[in-house]
Scaffold this active site. Structure first.
Site, PDB file in Angstrom:
ATOM      1  N   GLU A  97     -56.466 -81.041  23.407  1.00 54.79           N
ATOM      2  CA  GLU A  97     -55.775 -82.538  23.940  1.00 54.79           C
ATOM      3  C   GLU A  97     -56.677 -83.537  23.926  1.00 54.79           C
ATOM      4  O   GLU A  97     -55.974 -84.710  23.630  1.00 54.79           O
ATOM      5  CB  GLU A  97     -55.600 -82.002  25.560  1.00 54.79           C
ATOM      6  CG  GLU A  97     -54.570 -81.022  26.026  1.00 54.79           C
ATOM      7  CD  GLU A  97     -53.191 -81.357  25.563  1.00 54.79           C
ATOM      8  OE1 GLU A  97     -52.762 -82.587  25.570  1.00 54.79           O
ATOM      9  OE2 GLU A  97     -52.140 -80.484  25.719  1.00 54.79           O
ATOM     10  N   SER A 375     -11.873 -57.544  16.820  1.00 54.30           N
ATOM     11  CA  SER A 375     -10.465 -58.229  16.767  1.00 54.30           C
ATOM     12  C   SER A 375     -10.275 -59.426  17.737  1.00 54.30           C
ATOM     13  O   SER A 375      -9.243 -60.028  17.906  1.00 54.30           O
ATOM     14  CB  SER A 375      -9.708 -56.893  16.918  1.00 54.30           C
ATOM     15  OG  SER A 375      -9.306 -56.012  16.131  1.00 54.30           O
TER      16      SER A 375
END
Length: 847
Positions: A97, A375
Site C-alpha cells: 500500500e 431440450s
C-alpha cells in the site's frame, strides 16, 4: 545614445521588479495555501472524532418494502494497539500500500505524479496515489464521491493527521478502521473472523492475506474468490521478499499455505438462512451498476430496495431443505442444484438459490454456471425463430419431418427411438422429439437462429454455429438466470426483460438516489410468442412437463436433459425445467458437480419440474391466480387433427421359465394413449386380457394349445377408443429355432439355455428399433444388447412391462437429449458435429 541606454535600464528594472513581486506573490500564495490547507485539515479533524463514526446502518428491503436485513457494521469490538499487531502485518501492508510511508509527510508526491499520468491515460479519476494517511482520511472523514475537491480535502486532512499523530499511531488507526469484508471493520475482528487468532499471533501467510483484502474486499476476501485471493496474497508475499522483510524460503513456505475456510461466525452474521446468494448478488449489482461498494453499504446510511419476493424465497429455502426433492446422493456428495425466479413482466429477481451448499461469496450456480440446457433450448433456438420469421409457413400445426435421417453426417435420435414420416410442431415440442427440431433448424438456417439467441440474451461462442444447438448442445452452456430471462419473452408478448435485483438504492444524507430503469428487448412478434406459449402450455398439460403442473394455476414450460459422459444411456448429466406462470418465470437445474462413476444421476427432468411446481405452488399461496393473456387482435387458431401413426402389432411366441408365452409389442399411437389387449379366438370372439396399459408391450402366458390372434385398441386420456391394430397371427419361428437348438444341445448332453442369441427379431444387440419390433425373453434384464433400454421393441427385464431393462427398482427414466461422446468412442446418443464449412454456413441463411 545615452538617453536610449537609460530607457533600457529603466525598462529592465521595471521587469525585474515585476518578476520579483510575482515570485513573492507566488511564495506567499503557496505559503498561504499551505497554511490554509493545514487550517482546513485541522478544522475537519476538530469537527469529527476518529473513534466515533456514527451512521445509521444500511437497510435492505424486499419488493414489498419489508426489511430483509440490516447491515450492522462490526466495528472495533477489539481495538488493537500498535504494539499488539504482528510486525509481519505492518510490513505486508506497507509493501503493497505505501512503501514510502515512513518518509513522506502524508502526501507522496512521487506516487501522486504516477497516479496523475495513469488517470490521464485512462481518462478517469482512479484511486491511485493515495498514501495510508490519505486512505485513513478518506475512510473516516469523507464521502465516496470521486471529485477533485474531495481529493483536495483528503490531502488537507492527511497533512493535518501527520502533524497531530505519529506514524505508528496513524497505522494503528488505519488498521482499526479499515474494512476487511463480511461486515468486519478493524484488524482485531478480522483476525478473529478469518483465522480465530489475535492480531499479534498472525503468521506471515495470514498477515499477507489480511493485507490483501482492503484494496477490494468483495474480490480479495478469502471467502469471496479463493483463486484471486490467493493470487493477491502470493503477490504481497513476493513484494515482502523483494523489500527484504522475509527470506525467499519464508516466502515460498507462506505461499504454499492454504487459505482459511469459512467460519460459522461469518456465515451466520446477520444473514437469514438461504438468502445469502441473493444478498451477495445485490452487493455485486450495487457496485457494478451504481458504484456503491459493499464497504460503503456497511459504513451505513444506505437504503436498498430489492425485487425479492420473501414468500417465494422462503418457499425455495423450504423445498431445498428437503432431500426427497432431489435424486439420490452419490458416494461422497449429493446432487447439486440451483433455481432462480424472475418477474415475468419486468425481470425483477424474486428468489434465488445459488446451490444446495452455497457459501458466502462463493460460486453461484444460478447465475455463474454454464451447462448445456438440453431440450429447454428448443423453443429459443428453433420453434420461436421459425414462427417469427414466417408465421404463414410455420406454426404449431405445421408438419415437420420425423424420419430417422442424417444431416451431413449429424444423426440425431428421438429419445424413444420412435420415428414417423412427419409430426406436427405441436406434438414435436410436447413430446420433446429431437429429429423434428434439428430438421426445422436446418430449414430456417443456423445463422438466423443465432441472431435470435443473441437477442434472447444467450451468450454463444463461434463453436455454436452448428445444428446441435437445436437440442441445447452449446459449446460452453448457459445458466438458469439466462434461461429464465430468455423465457420472459414467452410470458410477456415477445419482450425479453433483463434480470435485476435492485429497484432503488439511495443515501439520503449524501443526496444520492439511483432508480433502476427496466431494460427490455422486443425479440418476437406478439403472435409468434403466443404460438410458442400455447405449445409450452400443452407440454405441461400433457407432455414431458406434467410434473410442473400447479393445482388451480396455468403453467407453461419445457423440460430438458443431457446425457452422462460417465454412465450409460439411462444416466443424465443435467436435468432442467424452465417454465412460468402469469406471475413468474423460473429455471431449475440439477446435476452432479463434477460427475464421475460414483456420482451418476439416474433421475431426470421430472425432479426439476417437480421442484418448480412445489416452489411456485408454495410461493404463490394466497396470491390470486392470474391468466395468460392472448395478444389483442389475435384470432384463436383451431387445432388441426394430428396425424396419429397406426398401431403396428407384432406377436412372437417363445419360452420363459419353461412356459410358452406370446410377447406382444407395438408401435404407433400417441404418448398419452393407453392400450387394451385382446385375444381373438378362432370363432372371432374378442377376449380382453389386459386393460389400460401405459406401455407398448405385453406378455401373454398361454394356458392351452390354442393359437390365438391378437389385437390392440388404443384409447385417449378420456377413454375414447381409437383405430385398433390389425389382427395378427402369432409368429412361431423363434420358438422353432429354440427347439432346434435344444435338440442339438441334448445330443451333446448339455443343458438347454433359456436365453436369446442376440440375433433374434428386433436385433437384441442394440435393444431393438421401432422399425423392427422384436421378440425376446422377458425376465432376462440386461442380457441382451443395450440392457433392454428400448423395451418397447422387445427385450425387457420386468416381465415385458417396463422397458427399462434393469432390476434396480428405479423408476424408468427418459433418455437424455444431448450426448457428447468421448473422443474415439461410439455412442447411441447425439454427437456434436463440427462447425459448418463456409459453404454450409452460407446455405443456412436460405431458410
Amino acid at each position: 545614445m545615452a538617453t536610449k541606454a537609460k530607457k533600457r535600464v529603466k525598462k529592465k528594472n521595471k521587469l525585474l521588479m515585476f518578476t520579483v513581486s510575482f515570485v513573492i506573490f507566488l511564495i506567499l500564495s503557496v505559503i498561504g495555501g499551505y497554511f490554509s490547507l493545514l487550517y482546513a485539515g485541522e478544522k475537519m479533524i476538530d469537527t469529527t472524532k476518529l473513534d466515533a463514526l456514527k451512521t445509521e446502518p444500511s437497510i435492505i428491503f424486499d419488493k414489498n418494502g419489508k426489511e430483509i436485513m440490516s447491515l450492522v457494521r462490526q466495528k472495533n469490538s477489539d481495538y488493537t494497539p500498535f504494539n499488539e499487531i504482528s510486525p509481519m502485518l505492518i510490513d505486508a501492508l506497507l509493501s503493497v500500500e505505501d512503501k514510502r510511508f515512513y518518509e513522506h509527510k502524508g502526501i507522496d508526491v512521487v506516487r501522486i505524479g504516477g497516479a496523475i499520468v495513469n488517470d490521464i491515460k485512462k481518462g478517469s479519476l482512479a484511486e491511485g496515489g493515495s498514501t495510508i494517511t490519505q486512505q485513513l482520511a478518506r475512510r473516516v472523514f469523507l464521502s465516496a464521491e470521486k471529485t477533485f475537491w474531495r481529493k483536495t480535502k483528503e490531502m488537507s486532512i492527511a497533512v493535518a493527521l501527520e502533524r497531530n499523530y505519529s506514524k505508528d499511531q496513524i497505522v494503528e488507526m488505519y488498521l482499526n478502521q479499515i474494512y476487511f469484508g463480511e461486515g468486519v471493520y478493524g484488524v482485531g475482528d478480522a483476525a478473529r473472523v478469518y483465522f480465530n487468532k489475535k492480531p499479534s499471533d498472525l503468521t506471515i501467510s495470514e498477515a499477507a492475506m489480511l493485507a490483501a483484502i482492503p484494496k477490494a474486499p468483495s474480490v480479495y476476501a478469502p471467502f469471496a474468490n479463493r483463486e484471486k485471493a490467493k493470487e493477491r496474497r502470493d503477490t504481497i508475499l513476493r513484494l515482502m521478499n523483494e523489500d527484504g522483510h522475509i527470506t525467499l524460503e519464508e516466502k515460498e513456505k507462506a505461499q504454499a499455505e492454504p487459505l482459511p475456510e469459512e467460519t460459522k461466525v461469518t456465515s451466520e452474521s446477520g444473514f437469514k438462512k438461504g438468502n445469502r446468494a441473493f444478498i451477495d448478488y445485490v452487493f455485486r449489482e450495487a457496485e457494478a451498476k451504481y458504484d456503491v461498494t459493499e464497504e460503503e453499504l456497511y459504513r451505513g446510511g444506505w437504503y436498498v430496495y430489492t425485487t425479492l419476493d420473501s414468500n417465494m424465497q422462503d418457499a425455495m429455502v423450504n423445498q431445498y431443505s428437503n432431500p426427497k426433492n432431489f435424486p439420490k446422493d452419490g458416494a461422497q456428495r449429493g446432487v447439486e442444484s440451483a433455481m432462480i425466479v424472475v418477474d415475468s413482466k419486468n425481470g425483477g429477481i424474486a428468489g434465488m438459490i445459488g446451490g444446495r451448499n452455497y457459501v458466502a461469496k462463493g460460486f453461484n450456480y444460478a447465475t455463474q454456471m454454464q451447462r448445456q440446457p438440453g431440450s429447454t433450448f428448443k423453443p429459443l433456438a428453433v420453434y420461436a425463430p421459425a414462427i417469427d420469421m414466417n408465421g404463414k409457413k410455420w406454426g404449431r400445426n405445421s408438419s415437420l419431418s420425423n424420419k430417422k435421417q442424417s444431416f451431413n453426417g449429424y444423426e440425431p435420435r428421438n429419445y424413444n427411438n420412435k420415428y414417423s414420416d412427419s409430426v406436427s410442431m405441436n406434438r414435436a415440442l410436447i413430446d420433446s422429439l429431437n429429429v423434428p427440431a434439428v430438421w426445422l433448424l436446418n430449414e430456417i438456417g443456423v445463422g438466423e437462429s443465432l441472431k435470435y439467441l443473441k437477442n434472447f440474451g444467450i451468450d454463444l461462442s463461434p463453436e455454436d454455429r452448428n445444428l446441435a444447438i437445436a437440442l441445447g448442445g452449446l459449446d460452453k452452456g448457459t445458466s438458469p438466470l439466462k434461461m429464465a430471462q430468455a423465457y420472459t419473452a414467452f410470458a410477456n408478448g415477445g419482450v425479453v426483460s433483463e434480470a435485476f435485483s435492485i429497484s432503488k438504492i439511495e443515501n439520503r444524507s449524501l443526496g444520492v438516489a439511483h432508480v433502476h430503469e427496466v431494460k427490455q428487448t422486443s425479440v418476437l412478434k406478439p403472435e409468434a410468442s403466443w404460438e410458442v406459449h400455447t405449445m409450452l402450455e400443452r407440454a405441461v398439460q400433457e407432455g414431458t412437463g406434467k410434473a410442473a403442473r400447479i393445482s388451480g394455476r396455468p403453467v407453461a414450460g419445457k423440460t430438458g436433459t443431457t446425457q452422462s459422459m460417465a454412465g450409460g444411456s439411462n444416466v443424465n448429466k443435467d436435468a432442467w425445467f424452465v417454465g412460468y406462470t402469469p406471475e413468474y418465470v423460473a429455471a431449475v437445474w440439477m446435476g452432479f458437480e463434477p460427475e464421475d462413476k460414483q456420482h451418476l444421476m439416474t433421475q431426470g427432468s421430472s425432479m426439476t419440474a417437480g421442484m418448480f411446481s412445489k416452489v411456485l405452488g408454495e410461493g404463490l399461496k394466497g396470491v390470486k391466480s392470474g391468466q395468460f393473456v392472448q395478444p389483442a387482435g389475435l384470432r384463436d387458431q383451431e387445432e388441426e387433427e394430428e396425424t396419429v401413426p397406426p398401431i403396428d402389432l407384432a406377436a412372437d411366441m417363445t419360452l420363459d421359465n419353461d412356459k410358452v408365452v406370446v410377447v406382444l409389442s407395438w408401435i404407433g399411437g400417441l404418448p398419452d394413449y393407453t392400450y387394451d389387449v385382446y385375444r381373438i379366438k378362432p370363432s372371432g370372439e374378442r377376449v380382453l386380457i389386459a386393460k389400460d396399459l401405459a406401455e407398448s408391450q405385453y406378455v401373454d402366458v398361454l394356458d392351452s394349445t390354442t393359437l390365438y390372434q391378437y389385437m390392440v385398441v388404443p384409447k385417449t386420456a378420456d377413454g375414447e377408443e381409437k383405430t385398433p391394430s390389425k389382427m395378427v397371427d402369432v409368429n412361431t419361428k423363434e420358438l422353432e429355432k429354440l427347439f432346434e437348438g435344444a435338440e442339438q444341445h441334448h445330443e451333446d448332453g448339455t443343458e438347454f439355455p433359456i436365453e436369446g442369441d442376440g440375433q433374434q427379431p428386433g436385433d437384441w444387440s442394440d435393444g431393438g428399433t421401432s422399425e423392427q419390433p422384436g421378440g425376446g425373453f422377458p425376465g432376462n434384464a440386461g442380457n441382451h444388447g443395450n440392457n433392454g433400454n428400448n423395451g418397447n421393441n422387445g427385450n425387457n427385464g420386468n416381465g415385458g412391462n417396463s422397458g427399462n431393462g434393469e432390476n434396480s427398482g428405479e423408476i424408468p427414466v427418459t433418455p437424455p437429449d444431448i450426448f457428447t461422446p468421448d473422443p474415439g468412442t461410439t455412442s447411441p446418443g447425439i454427437e456434436l458435429p463440427p462447425p459448418p464449412t463456409e459453404e454450409t454456413q452460407s446455405n443456412d441463411t436460405h431458410g
